[in-house]
Every structure is written in C-alpha cells, then in structure tokens.
Write a protein that holds these residues in place. Sequence first.
Motif, PDB file in Angstrom:
ATOM      1  N   GLY A 283       4.674   7.810   7.351  1.00  0.00           N
ATOM      2  CA  GLY A 283       4.535   8.497   6.081  1.00  0.00           C
ATOM      3  C   GLY A 283       5.801   8.381   5.271  1.00  0.00           C
ATOM      4  O   GLY A 283       6.883   8.161   5.816  1.00  0.00           O
ATOM      5  N   PRO A 284       5.688   8.531   3.940  1.00  0.00           N
ATOM      6  CA  PRO A 284       6.877   8.454   3.095  1.00  0.00           C
ATOM      7  C   PRO A 284       7.780   9.658   3.302  1.00  0.00           C
ATOM      8  O   PRO A 284       7.375  10.654   3.930  1.00  0.00           O
TER       9      PRO A 284
ATOM     10  N   ASN B  45       9.467   3.046   9.010  1.00  0.00           N
ATOM     11  CA  ASN B  45       9.743   1.620   9.156  1.00  0.00           C
ATOM     12  C   ASN B  45       8.462   0.931   9.639  1.00  0.00           C
ATOM     13  O   ASN B  45       8.141   0.946  10.822  1.00  0.00           O
ATOM     14  N   LEU B  46       7.712   0.334   8.716  1.00  0.00           N
ATOM     15  CA  LEU B  46       6.395  -0.214   9.043  1.00  0.00           C
ATOM     16  C   LEU B  46       6.484  -1.381  10.012  1.00  0.00           C
ATOM     17  O   LEU B  46       5.649  -1.519  10.906  1.00  0.00           O
ATOM     18  N   ASP B  47       7.483  -2.228   9.847  1.00  0.00           N
ATOM     19  CA  ASP B  47       7.631  -3.369  10.753  1.00  0.00           C
ATOM     20  C   ASP B  47       7.901  -2.886  12.173  1.00  0.00           C
ATOM     21  O   ASP B  47       7.321  -3.408  13.133  1.00  0.00           O
TER      22      ASP B  47
ATOM     23  N   SER C 237      -6.052   2.671  16.107  1.00  0.00           N
ATOM     24  CA  SER C 237      -5.182   1.695  16.754  1.00  0.00           C
ATOM     25  C   SER C 237      -4.673   0.713  15.703  1.00  0.00           C
ATOM     26  O   SER C 237      -5.357   0.442  14.703  1.00  0.00           O
ATOM     27  N   VAL C 238      -3.486   0.180  15.932  1.00  0.00           N
ATOM     28  CA  VAL C 238      -2.922  -0.804  15.006  1.00  0.00           C
ATOM     29  C   VAL C 238      -3.840  -2.013  14.925  1.00  0.00           C
ATOM     30  O   VAL C 238      -4.093  -2.557  13.843  1.00  0.00           O
TER      31      VAL C 238
ATOM     32  N   TYR D 256      -1.047   0.581   4.926  1.00  0.00           N
ATOM     33  CA  TYR D 256      -0.293   1.775   4.530  1.00  0.00           C
ATOM     34  C   TYR D 256      -0.325   1.965   3.015  1.00  0.00           C
ATOM     35  O   TYR D 256      -0.602   3.061   2.511  1.00  0.00           O
ATOM     36  N   LEU D 257      -0.073   0.897   2.271  1.00  0.00           N
ATOM     37  CA  LEU D 257      -0.059   1.000   0.812  1.00  0.00           C
ATOM     38  C   LEU D 257      -1.446   1.343   0.262  1.00  0.00           C
ATOM     39  O   LEU D 257      -1.571   2.108  -0.705  1.00  0.00           O
TER      40      LEU D 257
END
Length: 285
Positions: A11-12, A166-168, A190-191, A273-274
């Motif tokens: 989350g931001p 940190n999305l990466d 799940s990712v 996410y975006l």
Amino acid sequence: MEKGEIFGYLGPNGAGKTTTLRILLGLLSAASGSATVLGADLAKDDATRSRVGVLMENNGLYDQLTARENLVYYARLYEVSRPLDRVTELLEFVGLTGREKDLVGNFSTGMKRKLGIARALLHRPEILFLDEPTSGLDPEAQHMVRELILRLSQAESMTVFLNSHNLDEVQRTCSRVAILHQGRIRALDSVRHLTSAGRKTGFSVTLADPGQAGKAMDILSSLEGIDEVARNENVLGIMLVSVPPHEIVAALVGNGILVEEARIQKRSLEEIYLDVMRQAEGGVA
C-alpha cells in the motif's frame, strides 16, 4: 497466513500498513473488531508474544556496542538458552561473521539491517513481522536482505509478514499479497494468480523469418478470439480473449510460419497495484 509463507502487505504511504502491524502486535488498540496472531491477542498474551519476532523501521541496535554485544544483550533479555552459540549461529546466517567485534556505529545501513534481522530471530520465533525491511538500502543491500527473507521461509519454514511498498521486492519474495488503500484491503490473492488473471491474455510470438511477418499477421487477423495484433519487426504481440495460446502457434506452424519462440506475457505486480489504486480512487470497491 499459511505456515512458512511470505505474505506481502502492500500500500502507499498513509494507507495504514504500519497501523495494521501495530494492532496485530498489540502495540495499538483497534477502534473496532479484533486481531489475533497464532490465535491470541498479543496485547494480552505474553506467552504467544514470545513466539513472534519483529523488526520495525528502527533496527533497535546500540551503536556503541559491537555486533556480538548487541545480540548477546538481547539474547539475555529473551532468556535464550546458550546465548553465545545462538549469537554465533545468527551472525553466520546473516553474513556478518568476521565483523562481530566491530562497533555497530561503524556499520553501513545494510549491515545494520542484517543485524536487526538477526536480533529479531534470536528467540526462534514462529512468525517474523518486517516493516519496510529494505527501506533506504542500496540495490546490493536490498538483494542481500531479500535473500535472507527467502532463506527464512525455505530453509527455516518461518512465516514472514512483509510490510512494504517496494513492489519489486514483494513480487520476488512473496507467495501471497494484500493491497491496502485508505485502510481497506482492495485485493487479496496469490502473486501468481494476480499477475495471470484478467479477461485478456498477452501473448508474443517471435518469428524465425521476419519476411513471414506479413503472412503471419494475415493468418492471425482471420482467427476468432483475438482482440489485437501488433508487430515489432519479427515479434508479434497478441491480445487473446477466448483462444488458447497453443492454437495460435498451431495455426501459424500449420500454415508454414517458422516460430522461434512463443511466450505468455504476464502482468507485473506493479500493473496490478496501479489498477487497484485507480479503481479505489475512482470509488470502485
């Protein structure tokens, strides 16, 4: 959370990630509802709290002590049996063997973070809570910390709750994620499922002979279940709606097209996410 999984909480800034973490740990009281870890309220259950490890943004280290002295100090607070052996084991695990007699005040940010993880592991917790573990680290230190987290899950079967934006980092380490926006969970899966889900599937085909690209485009345009076809030299980008990828390859090869490579294009966690953020900000629950 499942035992041994790495769970990402995304989350931001200001979304409520750290607040959630503090409620789970019993450091803050929830305005309503309840939160349990290992089936207990950590604000009230000392025995269960001793089964949890925590590393917040502050490493909780003393700069005027050496790496070994820091860990021995905390090991005695935790009443760890055979503390010197445990400290030696953890210094080796986080890659600080040979630096145990150095003052922590002289450590780099990455080394302090690794020592902070060792501190959180001293009492062999069943669950480790990490709040932005790679924040402020250079790429090399981020990689080292990420590898440590993966080793905890894979070699130690430890459950890890990773609080991050940190999305990466999350995509590389976590098996499942929750995406938070203004205090509400907007996505939880799940990712693998998140990055492969969707009405359309991206698919790319690399042709062995660029001269066949025009013919390949004509073949693809005649097929049903394809939304879009784009060409970049000998690579064809295709958006599939209802046709399986293998039928695309079969149609091309069956018409004499030489296919060098075919690849499904999964969406990145950043794209997911975006999208979630845009939907949330647009009022879509």
